[in-house]
Structures are given as structure tokens and as C-alpha cells.
Design a protein around this motif. Structure first.
Motif, PDB file in Angstrom:
ATOM      1  N   PHE A 247      -1.886  -6.427   3.060  1.00 58.07           N
ATOM      2  CA  PHE A 247      -3.056  -5.556   3.071  1.00 58.07           C
ATOM      3  C   PHE A 247      -3.655  -5.424   4.474  1.00 58.07           C
TER       4      PHE A 247
ATOM      5  N   GLU B   5       0.819  -1.209   0.000  1.00 53.90           N
ATOM      6  CA  GLU B   5       0.000   0.000   0.000  1.00 53.90           C
ATOM      7  C   GLU B   5       0.853   1.259   0.000  1.00 53.90           C
TER       8      GLU B   5
ATOM      9  N   LEU C 250      -6.071  -8.872  -3.238  1.00 54.49           N
ATOM     10  CA  LEU C 250      -5.664  -8.334  -1.943  1.00 54.49           C
ATOM     11  C   LEU C 250      -5.063  -9.487  -1.157  1.00 54.49           C
TER      12      LEU C 250
END
Ligand code: C2E
Ligand code: MG
Ligand code: MG
Ligand code: MG
Length: 288
Positions: free
Chosen positions: A182, A153, A200
């Protein structure tokens, strides 16, 4: 230095700091040499999909140090990132993964498998990254959909617009993206929606206490629900027990990675593992 000493600053530069700095410089020069002299190794950890089938592997780098033995990435990736050595290191990892995919393409037992490669921020944001990956795929003559890139991220939120542009260029080639670790960063739903990601990956810190910690349970449920509503695939990392696996499966997560199925292993070991299991994990997992 002398000038600083004159102002009384150098006395804070205690011997311990000097030692730490020297150790770091030594570690850096050893890593530089290690990369150049072929001391890096790729280990592979299986990723299990629906039907208990192996769908691919994650490539995890190790450093076969001549005196210190096998060094885990936790001890050199951050240094590589700080010093820029992550560029040659990252290139080597990508090259090696593509070379392995080309070997696997020859056998029907392995031709469908993907390799997921971790990519660092500095590597991803370097100019011409998408082109260099394109070049690798062509040079090795592999199917681009077999290469998956794991991004974090923070890497993507560094510079969202630039990230999206690079991802789109790679996606046009057919490369898929997984968002690693994640839940540990700060991505809002809005960002995740804007990013052209395919998967994800639930961080292992939420999986660890899944069956005993109510908060982790709620977080994992929320991530899975979010993935479903965004039409993203979801995989859990760090799955060590059958209880974790079954909780995840009952809550809609159908892909897993973790010691329950297999540890990261060198290619020879993976090949024999794949041959003996025929790419399917049965009722008795927990490979060493
Ligand atoms: P990651 O990408 O999140 O990789 C997952 C880590 O969890 C790996 O550690 C893996 O060995 C470990 N793991 C897998 N299953 C289990 C489990 O069931 N239980 C537990 N406790 N751990 C499990 P590893 O190999 O030490 O790698 C650590 C990190 O180093 C990776 O985290 C990744 O961020 C980084 N890394 C590894 N290889 C590369 C690389 O080639 N390039 C870059 N840039 N980073 C890399
Ligand atoms: Mg990863
Ligand atoms: Mg991860
Ligand atoms: Mg992690």
C-alpha cells in the motif's frame, strides 16, 4: 521473418535479442515443467499482532529448481503472469495453503493462525475465481477466516466494479483481504473506501528509511491515520529494526512483518519456531 528482412527490419533483430528470447522461452518451459513436477515450495513469514503474538503467516512461493537451487519469486512471478502460468501456479499456492491450514486446525497451538496468500491480477480476474476458492475451502474443511488474500492496488483498480463483485463473493464466504504494497499505487481515498478490504499493508519501501527520512515518516503516519479513520487494520511489512517497530507502534500500527521477527521459512522450520517461542516474540527478536 523473411518478408520483414526484405524490408530491412530483421537487421534490428540482433543476436542478443534472439538469445534473450530463447532464454525466456527456456525459462518458461522449465517453469511449466517445474509446476507440473512439484518443484514449487511455500515459505512462511510470521505476522506479529498486538501483544507480540504471532497471528498468522504470509505464504511466499519459491521454486526449487533442480540445477539452479531455490529461486525467489522475483525471478519467475512476472514471467508466470505474462505467460498465463500464474493460473496453475496460483492454484497450487492456494491449494497448498489450504492443506496447511487443515493440518494446523488439528492443534490448539496453531488452529488460530491465518495464512495470507498473494494473488495476481490475472488469477483474481479469471472467471470463477471466487467459486474455486470456495471449493478449496470446502474440500479441505477449513475455516474460511483463516485464509487471507493479499491483493495489490493496481489489481483492484484494473476493473473496480468487477473487483468489488469478486471480493464481495469471497467476503460472503468469510475471507479477509489485505491491500499489499500500500502506498506504491494510485488508490485514492474514494476507492479504498469503496473496496471491501480489511487491512492495509504499508509497503516496505516506506518502512526502510522510516527513522531517517522525514517524507517516509510522514507517509507512514498518513497511511496509519487513514487506516484508523476507515476502520481498517494496518500492518507494516519489511520491519527490520527495533527502531522501525517502535516508531510504528507509537504511531498506531500494531501489526508487523519483517526480518526483525523472522524470515520466510519452510514449514518444518516454522513449526519448530512456533513451538520454541510458543507463538510469542519476546524482547530478543531477530530470528535468522
Ligand atoms: P510481497 O507480497 O510484498 O512480499 C514481501 C516480500 O518482502 C517477500 O519477498 C519477503 O521475503 C520480503 N521481506 C519480508 N520481510 C522483509 C524485511 O524485513 N526486509 C526485506 N528487505 N524484505 C522482506 P519475496 O518472498 O521475494 O516475494 C516477493 C514478491 O513476490 C511478493 O511481494 C509478492 O508480490 C510475490 N509473490 C510471492 N509469493 C507469491 C505467490 O504465491 N503468488 C503471487 N502471485 N505472488 C507472489
Ligand atoms: Mg504480500
Ligand atoms: Mg507486500
Ligand atoms: Mg512489497
Amino acid at each position: 521473418q523473411a518478408k520483414a528482412a526484405g524490408r530491412g527490419v530483421a537487421r534490428f533483430f540482433v543476436p542478443a535479442m534472439q538469445e534473450a528470447l530463447e532464454a525466456r522461452l527456456l525459462w518458461e518451459s522449465e517453469l511449466r515443467r517445474g509446476i507440473a513436477e512439484g518443484q514449487l515450495r511455500l515459505f512462511y513469514q510470521v505476522q506479529i499482532g498486538p501483544g507480540q503474538r504471532v497471528r498468522g503467516v504470509e505464504a511466499l512461493v519459491r521454486w526449487q529448481h533442480p540445477e539452479r537451487g531455490l529461486v525467489p519469486p522475483g525471478e519467475f512471478i512476472a514471467l508466470a503472469e505474462d505467460t498465463g502460468l500464474i493460473l496453475p501456479l496460483g492454484n497450487w499456492v492456494l491449494e497448498e495453503a489450504c492443506r496447511q491450514l487443515a493440518v494446523w486446525a488439528h492443534s490448539p497451538a496453531t488452529a488460530h493462525l491465518h495464512i495470507a496468500v498473494n494473488v495476481s491480477a490475472r488469477q483474481f480476474h479469471q472467471p470463477g475465481f471466487a467459486e474455486s476458492v470456495h471449493g478449496l475451502i470446502q474440500r479441505h474443511g477449513i475455516h474460511s477466516s483463516r485464509l487471507k488474500l493479499e491483493l495489490t492496488e493496481s489489481l483492484l483498480l484494473d476493473n473496480v466494479n468487477e473487483s468489488i463483485a469478486t471480493m464481495q463473493a469471497l467476503r460472503t464466504l468469510g475471507i479477509a483481504f489485505s491491500m499489499d504494497d500500500f502506498g506504491t499505487g494510485y488508490s485514492s481515498l474514494t476507492y479504498v473506501k469503496r473496496l471491501p478490504i480489511d487491512q492495509l499493508k504499508i509497503d516496505q519501501s516506506f518502512v526502510r528509511d522510516l527513522t531517517t527520512d522525514r517524507d517516509d515518516e510522514a507517509i507512514v503516519r498518513a497511511i496509519i491515520a487513514m487506516a484508523h479513520s476507515l476502520k481498517l487494520e494496518v500492518i507494516a511489512e519489511g520491519v527490520e529494526t527495533e527502531a522501525q517497530r517502535s516508531f510504528l507502534e507509537h504511531n498506531g500500527c500494531h501489526a508487523f512483518q519483517g526480518y526483525l521477527f523472522g524470515r520466510p521459512m519452510p514449514i518444518e522450520q516454522l513449526d519448530s519456531w512456533l513451538a520454541s517461542t510458543q507463538g510469542r516474540v519476546s524482547g530478543a527478536p531477530g530470528q535468522a
